[in-house]
Enzyme design. Structure first.
Site: not given
Ligand code: NAD
Length: 465
Positions: A214, A248
């Protein structure tokens, strides 16, 4: 022998229970698990509001709406529909399988990993858990380290509600996520950015683990010449500044028909003033999650202004307190025209012909959501049929997320697979195909292929060929 790490131990214990769970985690037990999740949510309502206030500076009303009621609604929906979702689905026989009965049974995948982001810390960790438990699985949750108070509360709530071999929370950042991703989970449900989504999918590929991703992206809004201007302004201000744009499916940028642009901008300004006043800080507006994200937004604004953007409305702000900002004069060289904004900044792009708008949307990454404001159904249908996006909202923003009878998800860069309601249940299930022989006639064709069998094959060829 080297001792297993705590993460590995948690995973191995859960995985060792996969077979037992298939037998014991039936309809009643799954409903009871959902009830426990609902109870722990209710018992912690105030604590949830306070944790999100401490992490994000978000108003109580928004937390109740988007991080609390969303999860309770998902639990209620799953509880009511679970019996129907779990039922085997019979399928009609085909010519070759006439005499055998076919059915699809949804089975639990096993031990699943849920990685969630910071922007809706409770909803995006616990709603996937609802689907995961409804489908009969165990789960490890890894909430975001960017919202530590929420992450710690999720860990406490889960420990109070579930045995650790059914649901466990492992807190931490990138390193912890990487250690988890090396394990052969039966399914990974990841919510976050497209950049990290690629890392997750690559890690999952090493174990051939299935994934639901997602993700995010730049969701456009098109305000057509037939739009109800007041209604459009209402919905766009709500959807854009909810959680200070850190959603998002928030409208990322907006195309407005030149014939209504001035009237529409006035309506937007009036709506912003009514909801959030004219200063940067408002008790109705969430803050930016961290100094790092605030600096990222400041850099986007500075870059746009330097390249000629025109601030048509600005509540101003500094640091994590950032009021609504509307910008015109956007060009493709500006960073905010290239990356997901994820903040309270709305670029306005006037248009007089729909074709270049459609071409522009199609030339870019497929968005998670596309919003259309118009009363002309032919124009609405044209936009839908000539573009693609995860979902579409017509004369509304963001609430399609809460319609649990619709699949929620992206396409390619905005996501893979779908969540919510039955789609979430299916994401966490293996749909197993069962074919049972009753009176199959196929043995009549088994070798040796003598004259009679060749004649029979000839007859079948006449029917099928
Ligand atoms: P992010 O991708 O930075 O982090 C998400 C999760 O991934 C966190 O738990 C983080 O610790 C983990 N993570 C970070 N680096 C990682 C790695 N190298 N390997 C594995 N896991 C890792 O996202 P964010 O900044 O927390 O959230 C914002 C983003 O999420 C935006 O792009 C937004 O559009 C998206 N989002 C999507 C939805 C949806 O339902 N489609 C909902 C909310 C947010």
């Amino acid at each position: 022998m080297t001792p297993l790490s705590p993460i590995r131990t948690t995973f191995e214990t859960m995985r060792a229970g996969n077979a037992e769970r298939r037998i014991r985690f039936g309809l009643g037990e799954r409903r009871a698990a959902l009830d426990r999740l609902a109870s722990v949510m209710r018992a912690n309502e105030k604590a949830i509001v306070e944790a999100v206030r401490s992490d994000l500076g978000r108003p109580e009303a928004e937390t109740i709406l988007i991080d609390y009621l969303t999860v309770l609604q998902d639990i209620r929906h799953a509880r009511r529909r679970l019996h129907a979702w779990m039922r085997p689905r019979r399928v009609a026989p085909t010519f070759a399988t006439f005499g055998a009965s076919g059915k699809v049974i949804p089975q639990p995948r096993g031990t699943c990993l849920i990685i969630s982001p910071w922007n809706l810390p409770f909803c995006l960790a616990l709603s996937p858990l609802v689907s995961c438990l409804a489908a009969g699985n165990a789960a490890i949750l890894k909430p975001s380290e960017v919202t530590p108070a929420s992450s710690a509360l999720i860990a406490r709530m889960i420990a109070a509600a579930f045995p650790p071999d059914l649901v466990s929370v492992i807190e931490g950042g990138k390193e912890v996520a990487e250690e988890l991703l090396a394990l052969p989970f039966d399914h990974i449900f990841f919510t976050g950015s497209p950049a990290v989504g690629k890392i997750v999918m690559a890690a999952a590929a090493r174990n051939l683990t299935s994934v639901t991703l997602e993700l995010g992206g730049k969701s456009p809004v098109i305000v057509g010449e037939g739009a109800d201007i007041e209604r459009a302004a209402d919905w766009i201000v709500f959807g854009k500044f909810l959680n200070a744009g850190q959603v998002c499916i928030a409208p990322d940028h907006l195309f407005v028909h030149v014939s209504i642009k001035d009237r529409f901008l006035s309506a937007l300004r009036a709506r912003i003033a009514k909801a959030y006043g004219t200063a940067a800080a408002s008790e109705n507006l969430c803050q930016i999650v961290s100094d790092q994200h605030a600096s990222r937004l400041s850099a986007l604004i500075a870059d746009a202004l330097e390249k000629g953007a025109d601030p048509v409305h600005d509540n101003g702000g500094e640091g994590r307190t950032r009021g609504p900002l509307l910008l015109q004069g956007i060009t493709p060289e500006m960073l905010l025209d290239q990356e997901e904004i994820f903040g309270p900044i709305l670029p306005i792009l006037p248009f007089d012909d729909l074709s270049p708008v459609i071409d522009r949307i199609n030339a870019r990454d497929k968005p998670l959501a596309l919003y259309i404001f118009d009363r002309d159904q032919a124009r609405i249908d044209r936009i839908i049929s000539q573009t693609t996006s995860g979902g579409v909202g017509i004369n509304l923003t963001v609430v399609h997320y809460t319609q649990a009878n619709l699949p929620f998800g992206g396409v390619n860069t905005s996501g893979i697979g779908a969540a919510h309601g039955e789609w979430g249940f299916r994401a966490f299930s293996h749909e197993r195909a069962i074919l049972q022989n009753r009176f199959l006639a196929l043995p009549l064709l088994f070798p040796p292929y003598d004259r009679h069998k060749m004649r029979l094959i000839g007859l079948i060829k006449r029917v099928l060929g």
